[in-house]
Design an enzyme around this catalytic site. Structure first.
Site, short mmCIF file in Angstrom:
data_model
loop_
_atom_site.label_atom_id
_atom_site.label_comp_id
_atom_site.label_asym_id
_atom_site.label_seq_id
_atom_site.Cartn_x
_atom_site.Cartn_y
_atom_site.Cartn_z
N SER A 170 0.83 -1.20 0.00
CA SER A 170 0.00 0.00 0.00
C SER A 170 0.87 1.26 0.00
CB SER A 170 -0.96 -0.05 1.20
OG SER A 170 -1.97 0.92 1.09
N ASP A 224 -5.53 -3.05 -3.10
CA ASP A 224 -4.53 -2.78 -2.07
C ASP A 224 -3.90 -4.06 -1.51
OD1 ASP A 224 -3.33 -1.95 0.50
OD2 ASP A 224 -4.36 -0.06 0.11
#
Length: 296
Positions: free
Chosen positions: A38, A185
């Protein structure tokens, strides 16, 4: 000392990494290989691309995060249309501006695809929700999708890893057989991939320092859940941390800089300068206290 670095996810909380990185370099450590999930993938990509700390600090400090919010144009004219967009496009924002910004910065160091980086020096975690797989880029590109890592854009991998579900639209990977996978993500399946540099014997080539944007999992307070929205947030938070929590709590605590920044919302892209500086200061203070006695 030469070390490897792993950066957790955390959205805009990643400003805290600036303070932590400063202390790492001030203590005469040099980071060789890097990995991230991320927001941590963004920092990892800059380190792997040869940016010095002062340059990374300048890039992140000058970034206007509000400009990374790029909803489809038609949603700005029709009231409540962004929620329809969320339903049909699976996200509020396209994330194209984030990818273009990362691409621009990497291009300044002549980094475009993974061919331009030293092999094995950068790893990013993404989540393939079509296949239900945790994917490490570039390692798994050939095995899962039949794609040549040397041709895969680094900025695209960063955007995929930082594609916070429902906030950013999923990106797509098409395999060599033209099979489509939706990618979101990396934090969904591993928000803190401290394990990524372990070999088959569970050993690392050199010391690994992890920088985790949250407190020690053994010291975190329980959520006070009062309604359905808070329950959803709690469920999602549990998903983000469950994969890594047991590993962190049982094996590698002495190699992790825990940075408590839970007072800041992950997707607060309108973060004010005061809060930014507070995040940087917390990262610096926690890293300084950690590195004073590391390695043990």
């Amino acid at each position: 000392m030469k070390i490897d670095g792993v950066f957790s996810g955390g959205g805009v909380k990643a400003y805290a990494f600036l303070g932590a990185l400063k202390q790492v370099y001030d203590h005469d450590h040099s980071i060789v290989r890097v990995a991230g999930s991320s927001a941590g993938a963004i920092i990892a990509a800059f380190v792997a691309s040869g940016y010095q700390f002062s340059e990374i600090d300048e890039l992140i400090q000058e970034l206007d995060t509000k400009k990374l919010m790029d909803p489809p144009k038609w949603t700005t004219f029709i009231p409540f249309s962004k929620w329809a967009n969320l339903y049909y496009q699976l996200g509020l924002y396209k994330g194209n501006k984030l990818e273009k910004w990362v691409h621009k910065q990497l291009a300044r160091k002549n980094i475009h695809t993974f061919y331009d980086l030293k092999s094995g020096y950068l790893k990013m975690v993404v989540s393939d929700i079509s296949l239900g797989k945790l994917v490490v880029i570039p390692d798994d590109l050939d095995r899962i999708y039949g794609l040549n890592p040397d041709d895969f854009p680094v900025a695209k991998a960063v955007r995929m890893s930082a594609g916070f579900p429902f906030f950013f639209m999923p990106k797509k990977i098409f395999s060599e057989t033209n099979r489509e996978s939706l990618i979101v993500d990396g934090g969904l399946l591993s928000n803190f991939p401290l394990w990524v540099f372990k070999d088959d014997n569970n050993r690392s080539k050199r010391p690994v320092v992890g920088m985790k944007l949250s407190g020690n999992p053994e010291q975190e307070k329980p959520d006070d859940i009062k309604n359905a929205i808070e329950m959803f947030q709690a469920v999602f938070s549990t998903m983000l941390n469950a994969h890594d929590a047991r590993y962190v709590s049982t094996t590698e605590k002495n190699n992790i800089i825990f940075i408590p920044v839970d007072h800041v919302d992950t997707t607060d892209f309108e973060l004010n300068p005061t809060t930014r500086e507070q995040l940087i200061r917390i990262g610096e203070e926690r890293a300084e206290a950690f590195l004073k006695y590391w390695p043990k």
